[in-house]
Each structure stands twice: as structure tokens, then as C-alpha cells.
Design a protein around this motif. Structure first.
Motif, PDB file in Angstrom:
ATOM      1  N   LEU A 340       0.767  -0.913  -0.655  1.00 64.09           N
ATOM      2  CA  LEU A 340       0.072   0.102   0.133  1.00 64.09           C
ATOM      3  C   LEU A 340       0.630   1.493   0.526  1.00 64.09           C
ATOM      4  N   GLY A 341       0.435   2.208  -0.234  1.00 61.48           N
ATOM      5  CA  GLY A 341       1.152   3.724  -0.859  1.00 61.48           C
ATOM      6  C   GLY A 341       1.336   4.767   0.655  1.00 61.48           C
ATOM      7  N   SER A 342       0.373   3.929   1.537  1.00 58.63           N
ATOM      8  CA  SER A 342       0.206   5.102   2.222  1.00 58.63           C
ATOM      9  C   SER A 342      -0.686   4.540   3.284  1.00 58.63           C
ATOM     10  N   LEU A 343      -1.165   5.057   4.716  1.00 54.59           N
ATOM     11  CA  LEU A 343      -2.229   5.422   5.862  1.00 54.59           C
ATOM     12  C   LEU A 343      -3.856   5.425   5.389  1.00 54.59           C
ATOM     13  N   GLY A 344      -3.616   6.325   4.875  1.00 58.29           N
ATOM     14  CA  GLY A 344      -4.568   6.892   3.971  1.00 58.29           C
ATOM     15  C   GLY A 344      -5.767   5.496   2.821  1.00 58.29           C
ATOM     16  N   ASP A 345      -4.834   4.925   2.201  1.00 60.32           N
ATOM     17  CA  ASP A 345      -4.819   3.223   1.279  1.00 60.32           C
ATOM     18  C   ASP A 345      -5.598   2.281   2.823  1.00 60.32           C
ATOM     19  N   GLY A 434       5.854  -0.619   3.100  1.00 54.74           N
ATOM     20  CA  GLY A 434       4.230  -0.918   2.555  1.00 54.74           C
ATOM     21  C   GLY A 434       3.786  -2.267   2.464  1.00 54.74           C
ATOM     22  N   VAL A 435       4.287  -3.320   2.841  1.00 56.74           N
ATOM     23  CA  VAL A 435       4.229  -5.229   2.686  1.00 56.74           C
ATOM     24  C   VAL A 435       3.201  -4.793   3.139  1.00 56.74           C
ATOM     25  N   CYS A 436       2.146  -5.199   2.288  1.00 60.54           N
ATOM     26  CA  CYS A 436       1.065  -5.867   3.345  1.00 60.54           C
ATOM     27  C   CYS A 436       0.186  -7.837   3.401  1.00 60.54           C
ATOM     28  N   TYR A 437      -0.372  -7.984   4.055  1.00 62.69           N
ATOM     29  CA  TYR A 437      -0.914  -9.098   3.356  1.00 62.69           C
ATOM     30  C   TYR A 437      -3.318  -8.801   3.404  1.00 62.69           C
ATOM     31  N   LEU A 438      -3.767  -8.922   3.071  1.00 66.03           N
ATOM     32  CA  LEU A 438      -4.887  -8.715   2.657  1.00 66.03           C
ATOM     33  C   LEU A 438      -5.502  -9.610   2.247  1.00 66.03           C
ATOM     34  N   TYR A 439      -6.667 -10.533   2.971  1.00 68.69           N
ATOM     35  CA  TYR A 439      -7.252 -11.433   3.853  1.00 68.69           C
ATOM     36  C   TYR A 439      -8.596 -11.617   3.435  1.00 68.69           C
ATOM     37  N   PHE A 440      -9.474 -11.486   2.942  1.00 66.96           N
ATOM     38  CA  PHE A 440     -11.086 -11.384   2.410  1.00 66.96           C
ATOM     39  C   PHE A 440     -11.581 -12.568   1.595  1.00 66.96           C
ATOM     40  N   PRO A 441     -13.335 -12.448   2.066  1.00 68.57           N
ATOM     41  CA  PRO A 441     -14.296 -13.630   1.479  1.00 68.57           C
ATOM     42  C   PRO A 441     -13.967 -13.510  -0.102  1.00 68.57           C
ATOM     43  N   ALA A 442     -14.393 -14.265  -0.643  1.00 65.05           N
ATOM     44  CA  ALA A 442     -14.659 -15.212  -1.466  1.00 65.05           C
ATOM     45  C   ALA A 442     -15.164 -13.826  -2.177  1.00 65.05           C
ATOM     46  N   GLU A 443     -17.077 -13.997  -1.654  1.00 68.88           N
ATOM     47  CA  GLU A 443     -18.207 -12.806  -2.565  1.00 68.88           C
ATOM     48  C   GLU A 443     -17.306 -11.878  -1.605  1.00 68.88           C
ATOM     49  N   PRO A 444     -17.082 -10.339  -1.440  1.00 71.34           N
ATOM     50  CA  PRO A 444     -17.007  -9.434  -0.861  1.00 71.34           C
ATOM     51  C   PRO A 444     -18.538  -8.521  -0.869  1.00 71.34           C
ATOM     52  N   ASP A 445     -18.517  -7.089  -0.149  1.00 68.04           N
ATOM     53  CA  ASP A 445     -19.528  -7.242  -0.517  1.00 68.04           C
ATOM     54  C   ASP A 445     -19.165  -5.843  -1.452  1.00 68.04           C
ATOM     55  N   GLU A 446     -20.820  -4.718  -1.459  1.00 67.96           N
ATOM     56  CA  GLU A 446     -19.648  -4.067  -2.655  1.00 67.96           C
ATOM     57  C   GLU A 446     -18.852  -3.079  -1.822  1.00 67.96           C
ATOM     58  N   ARG A 447     -18.459  -2.639  -0.627  1.00 66.54           N
ATOM     59  CA  ARG A 447     -18.448  -1.099  -0.589  1.00 66.54           C
ATOM     60  C   ARG A 447     -17.139  -2.532  -0.242  1.00 66.54           C
ATOM     61  N   GLN A 448     -16.377  -3.360  -0.143  1.00 63.77           N
ATOM     62  CA  GLN A 448     -15.789  -4.048   0.134  1.00 63.77           C
ATOM     63  C   GLN A 448     -14.352  -4.222  -1.324  1.00 63.77           C
ATOM     64  N   ARG A 449     -15.649  -4.893  -1.916  1.00 63.28           N
ATOM     65  CA  ARG A 449     -15.093  -5.107  -3.545  1.00 63.28           C
ATOM     66  C   ARG A 449     -14.875  -3.779  -4.058  1.00 63.28           C
ATOM     67  N   ARG A 450     -15.092  -2.054  -3.808  1.00 69.15           N
ATOM     68  CA  ARG A 450     -14.598  -1.319  -4.467  1.00 69.15           C
ATOM     69  C   ARG A 450     -13.624  -0.778  -4.010  1.00 69.15           C
ATOM     70  N   LEU A 452     -11.492  -2.427  -2.344  1.00 65.97           N
ATOM     71  CA  LEU A 452      -9.857  -3.455  -3.194  1.00 65.97           C
ATOM     72  C   LEU A 452      -9.441  -3.324  -4.883  1.00 65.97           C
ATOM     73  N   GLN A 453     -10.997  -2.543  -5.125  1.00 65.44           N
ATOM     74  CA  GLN A 453     -11.033  -2.590  -6.481  1.00 65.44           C
ATOM     75  C   GLN A 453      -9.747  -0.777  -6.598  1.00 65.44           C
ATOM     76  N   GLU A 454      -9.907  -0.410  -5.697  1.00 67.02           N
ATOM     77  CA  GLU A 454      -9.626   1.304  -5.856  1.00 67.02           C
ATOM     78  C   GLU A 454      -7.697   0.595  -5.789  1.00 67.02           C
ATOM     79  N   LEU A 455      -7.474   0.114  -5.092  1.00 70.83           N
ATOM     80  CA  LEU A 455      -6.099  -0.376  -5.043  1.00 70.83           C
ATOM     81  C   LEU A 455      -5.249  -1.384  -5.560  1.00 70.83           C
ATOM     82  N   GLY A 456      -6.414  -1.938  -6.675  1.00 64.32           N
ATOM     83  CA  GLY A 456      -5.842  -2.413  -8.216  1.00 64.32           C
ATOM     84  C   GLY A 456      -6.152  -4.333  -7.252  1.00 64.32           C
ATOM     85  N   ILE A 457      -6.960  -4.070  -6.640  1.00 64.95           N
ATOM     86  CA  ILE A 457      -7.339  -5.889  -6.313  1.00 64.95           C
ATOM     87  C   ILE A 457      -8.458  -6.672  -7.299  1.00 64.95           C
ATOM     88  N   ARG A 458      -8.325  -7.192  -7.566  1.00 62.30           N
ATOM     89  CA  ARG A 458      -9.966  -7.497  -8.451  1.00 62.30           C
ATOM     90  C   ARG A 458     -10.328  -9.302  -8.048  1.00 62.30           C
TER      91      ARG A 458
END
Length: 458
Positions: A340-345, A434-450, A452-458
Motif C-alpha cells: 500500500l502507498g499510504s495510511l490513507g489506503d 508498505g508490504v501487507c497481507y489482505l484477507y477477504f471473502p471469495a464474495e466480498p460485499d460491494e463496499r469491500q469490492r470497491r 479493493l478495486q481502488e487499490l488494484g485488487i480484483r
């Protein structure tokens, strides 16, 4: 006490120390690129590009030799028919065995900006009698290629017929090398970068069986984080004032337990953080899974996580992709290793109800309230105070009750996001950038999906 005895990021840090101290500390913000088609990144002089192959279409775009995508819920890559048989001698057990194998090679990934470091990660099911190998090959900015580098040999278990999950030491071509789980350009100051890369999966099974690993996500993160001892100060955003209810576990109460896994609990920051995040999502081992643990031990699931993230070559539980792979063995979980690039992320993710496991190194004087210094340590960020300070579950705590900590925002963002630091002897050492691990469900909810997508993760 340090959770990781020695730093292992950017192994040339010491050799380049004199040059690094003469560099002006960069304060450039980091820009993220989408995990979709290549395109220009946001404004900024550095980029972080995470890309994943996860769908039927993704797998079909690669080059298959004996593999195929399989449905039945989440699409995954499996062995269709073996491409051949090979003998493999496990360096950690001495066992020599024959294995059938099949391969899949990804399309070439050209990130928006060339990379100085590349980290691969994967989510897979690998039943007993199967394993997988992940490799990366890069093309340098001068048009030449790296060798195929092994980024991990992995299986979920450690039974008598299984290989031992392992990184591979001694890989390099004089211009880049692999340090446990990170492919890095040796002298980034020369301007040499990795302009593109491709990944190769090899899936193995015992001959004559119909067993197969199933790979549901193959990810790669390329980045070019500038050498810097300090980072830009961030301003608290909408994520301030949010805190997630993540269970807190101490690694320290496991001191002396199962020393064969990285000297026991005092070095278990990574699996302890992974277990906290997993249980936030409601995932934990079954009673049958934990039957091997001494019933006198508290929190046996932490012992379990340490055993099944252990890297037999690194001799530790802190291999980043191995932790992500462990997390993804739980039902309908996904896991990625990125930057990640910042604490804002991180605030965006917390606001979307996704905890963030971060990697950092620091002296005791650099993080008020920690009470220790470390060459490398993992914590689970669970929220932010109304003033924007960072709320973490810090496993390097004397008890579960003491795990929740609040660290000053400016101090935390520095120790996490920098790539260079000085140790107690004044020597230049590396930071995670800035290395991190991100764990999330196979079907994230809409807010989570958005988020993650803002950070380049789909």
C-alpha cells in the motif's frame, strides 16, 4: 523481543548502505495501477502494480501443458492430464519420489512502470499427495531476461508423503536475485528495472492417481518504491474513527511451544497476525485439525497457523506468500500479498471492514508504546482513532489482553512505508516499503469490492 531475528528484504541493503545514505530521502507519493488491463497509473513517481489471474477466461489466456480450468463454484486451475513425470528429492527430508506434473504459463504482464521488486502469491487447495511450484521470469528494461526463478514450492500439509513447503535459496544472475519470497534488482541505482514478467505454475501429484492441486488465484505484485528513510506525512481521512472487532492473540504466550517451528511462539508474529485476521472473518481450524496440539496450550489455533506457514528453507513462519496461501486454505477465503502507498489506503480498507496485516522494522525509540525494537515484525491494523492514530493488534504483547495498542500515526507510517532505516549500530538496513497481507471473502460485499478495486485488487 524481535519477532524476526534478521531482516531479509533487499539483501543488498548493507552493501549499498554508503550510497543510500548519500541519497536525498524521497517524499514522492506512491501511485497504484489497476489489476486489469495495463494503463497509466495515478500521478506519482513510483508505482505498485498488483495483478491476478482468477477466472476461467484468465486461465484460458495462458499457455497450458496438461492443465485446464475447472468450475464447480470458484474457477480454479487443475491437472487435466500429466505433461510428464519427474523425480524430485526433497532437500529437507531426503526423500526421492516420482511426481506427475502439468504446467500453466501466464501471459506476459507489463506493468505501467517497471519494477525493482516482484512478489508472487497464490490461493490453492493442495490435498495430500499434491504440491505446486510458482516461478517468475522477468524481462529487464534493456531487453534481456532473467532466468526462471522459483518463488515457492508449496503444499498445504506436511504428512509423510508430502514435500516440505520451501523457498529456494541461491537464485540469481548477477543482476537480480530471489531473497526468500522477493525477486529484487540488485543495483536499482543503475536504473535497471524489470519491465515485464510472466509466471509459471507447475502442479504435481502422485503418479497413477487422479489427485490435483486447485489454484484459484495467482497474483503478482511489481513495485518500484524509492529508497527512502522517511515518507510523506498523511492526513487522517474518512477511515479515522473506525475500529474492527478483530480477536487479539499474543505470540509471547507460546514461547517454548513447538520450537521446531521457528524457535516457538516468540517468533510467530506472522502466523499469529494471520490467525487474528482469519478469525475476524469467522474462519478457524476444526477440533480435528487441532488434535495434534498439546491440550495444555492456550489458543492452539496459533500453534496450528505456525506449523502450516512454516518455510523449511527460511526456517521461519514469516514467508509472506506462505501466510497468504495458508489463509486461503479456509473456506471461501482469498488472500493477497501487496504493497500500500499510504495510511490513507489502509483507512479505505478499514472503512470497508477489511483488516490489514502490515510488515515493519524499527528501533524501540521509533515507536512509542511498543517497548521493543525489531528487524521485522507483523501486526494487524484493526482501525484508526478519531485523531487518525493507528489501532493495531500487536502480537508481540505479554498477554491477549495487552494485544490492542494505539500507535502514533506519523511514527507508524514511517516504520511501515520506508525502504531504508538505521539499526542500533547505525548501519543501513532495509524496510518493507508498505508490504501487507489482505484477507477477504471469495464474495466480498460491494463496499469491500470497491475498496479493493481502488487499490488494484480484483
Amino acid at each position: 523481543m524481535p519477532s524476526r531475528p534478521t531482516p531479509r528484504r533487499t539483501v543488498l541493503a548493507a552493501a549499498l548502505g554508503a550510497a543510500a545514505t548519500s541519497l536525498a530521502a524521497s517524499s514522492a507519493p506512491l501511485a497504484f495501477a489497476s489489476s486489469g488491463a495495463s494503463g497509466p497509473s495515478r500521478a506519482g513517481s513510483a508505482s505498485i502494480d498488483y495483478h491476478a489471474w482468477t477466472s476461467d477466461d484468465d486461465w484460458r489466456r495462458g499457455t497450458a501443458e496438461g492443465t485446464r480450468p475447472a468450475g464447480g463454484g470458484r474457477t480454479g486451475l487443475v491437472i487435466d492430464r500429466p505433461a510428464g513425470t519427474m523425480e524430485h528429492t526433497d532437500p529437507h527430508t531426503g526423500t526421492k519420489a516420482a511426481w506427475e506434473y502439468a504446467t500453466w504459463t501466464s501471459p506476459v504482464r507489463t506493468p505501467p512502470a517497471p519494477a525493482s521488486e516482484v512478489i508472487a502469491s497464490w490461493n490453492a487447495h493442495a490435498p495430500a499427495g499434491t504440491w505446486l511450484q510458482t516461478e517468475v521470469r522477468g524481462r529487464y528494461s534493456d531487453g534481456t531476461r532473467t532466468p526462471w526463478y522459483v518463488m515457492g514450492r508449496w503444499t498445504a500439509g506436511d504428512g509423510p508423503g508430502d514435500i516440505r513447503r520451501t523457498s529456494v535459496d541461491g537464485q540469481g544472475d548477477g543482476r537480480s536475485s530471489v531473497n526468500t519470497d522477493t525477486l529484487a534488482v540488485g543495483k536499482p541505482a543503475t536504473g535497471l528495472r524489470i519491465a515485464s514478467y510472466e509466471l509459471r505454475l507447475t502442479l504435481f501429484r502422485k503418479p497413477g492417481t487422479r489427485l490435483t492441486p486447485t489454484v484459484r488465484r495467482l497474483g503478482v505484485m511489481g513495485s518500484d518504491v524509492p529508497d527512502r528513510f522517511t515518507v510523506p506525512a498523511s492526513v487522517p481521512g474518512p477511515g479515522a474513527g473506525h475500529e474492527l472487532r478483530v480477536p487479539g492473540y499474543s505470540q509471547e504466550i507460546h514461547k517454548g511451544q513447538y520450537p521446531e517451528y521457528d524457535n516457538g511462539g516468540e517468533a510467530w508474529c506472522s502466523p499469529t497476525s494471520s490467525q487474528m485476521a482469519l478469525e475476524y472473518w469467522g474462519r478457524k481450524p476444526t477440533a480435528a485439525d487441532l488434535a495434534w496440539v498439546d491440550p495444555a496450550y492456550a489458543d492452539p489455533q496459533v500453534c496450528h497457523a505456525a506449523r502450516f506457514t512454516y518455510d523449511y528453507q527460511y526456517k521461519g513462519c514469516g514467508n509472506w506468500p506462505f501466510n497468504a496461501a495458508y489463509a486461503a486454505t479456509y473456506h471461501d477465503m482469498q488472500a493477497v500479498v501487496t504493497r500500500l502507498g499510504s495510511l490513507g489506503d489502509a483507512e479505505k480498507l478499514i472503512r470497508a471492514r477489511i483488516p490489514v496485516i502490515t510488515s515493519q522494522s524499527f528501533l524501540a525509540a521509533e515507536l512509542d508504546g511498543a517497548g521493543y525494537g525489531t528487524a521485522g515484525h507483523l501486526m494487524c491494523v484493526i482501525g484508526f482513532t478519531a485523531q487518525g492514530d493507528v489501532v493495531v493488534n500487536d502480537p508481540n504483547s505479554p498477554s491477549n489482553a495487552a494485544v490492542r495498542r494505539v500507535y502514533k500515526r506519523r511514527q507508524f507510517e514511517t516504520i511501515w512505508l520506508r525502504t531504508k532505516r538505521h539499526n542500533a549500530q547505525g548501519e543501513v538496513r532495509s524496510g518493507s516499503g508498505g508490504v501487507c497481507y489482505l484477507y477477504f471473502p471469495a464474495e466480498p460485499d460491494e463496499r469491500q469490492r470497491r475498496a479493493l478495486q481502488e487499490l488494484g485488487i480484483r
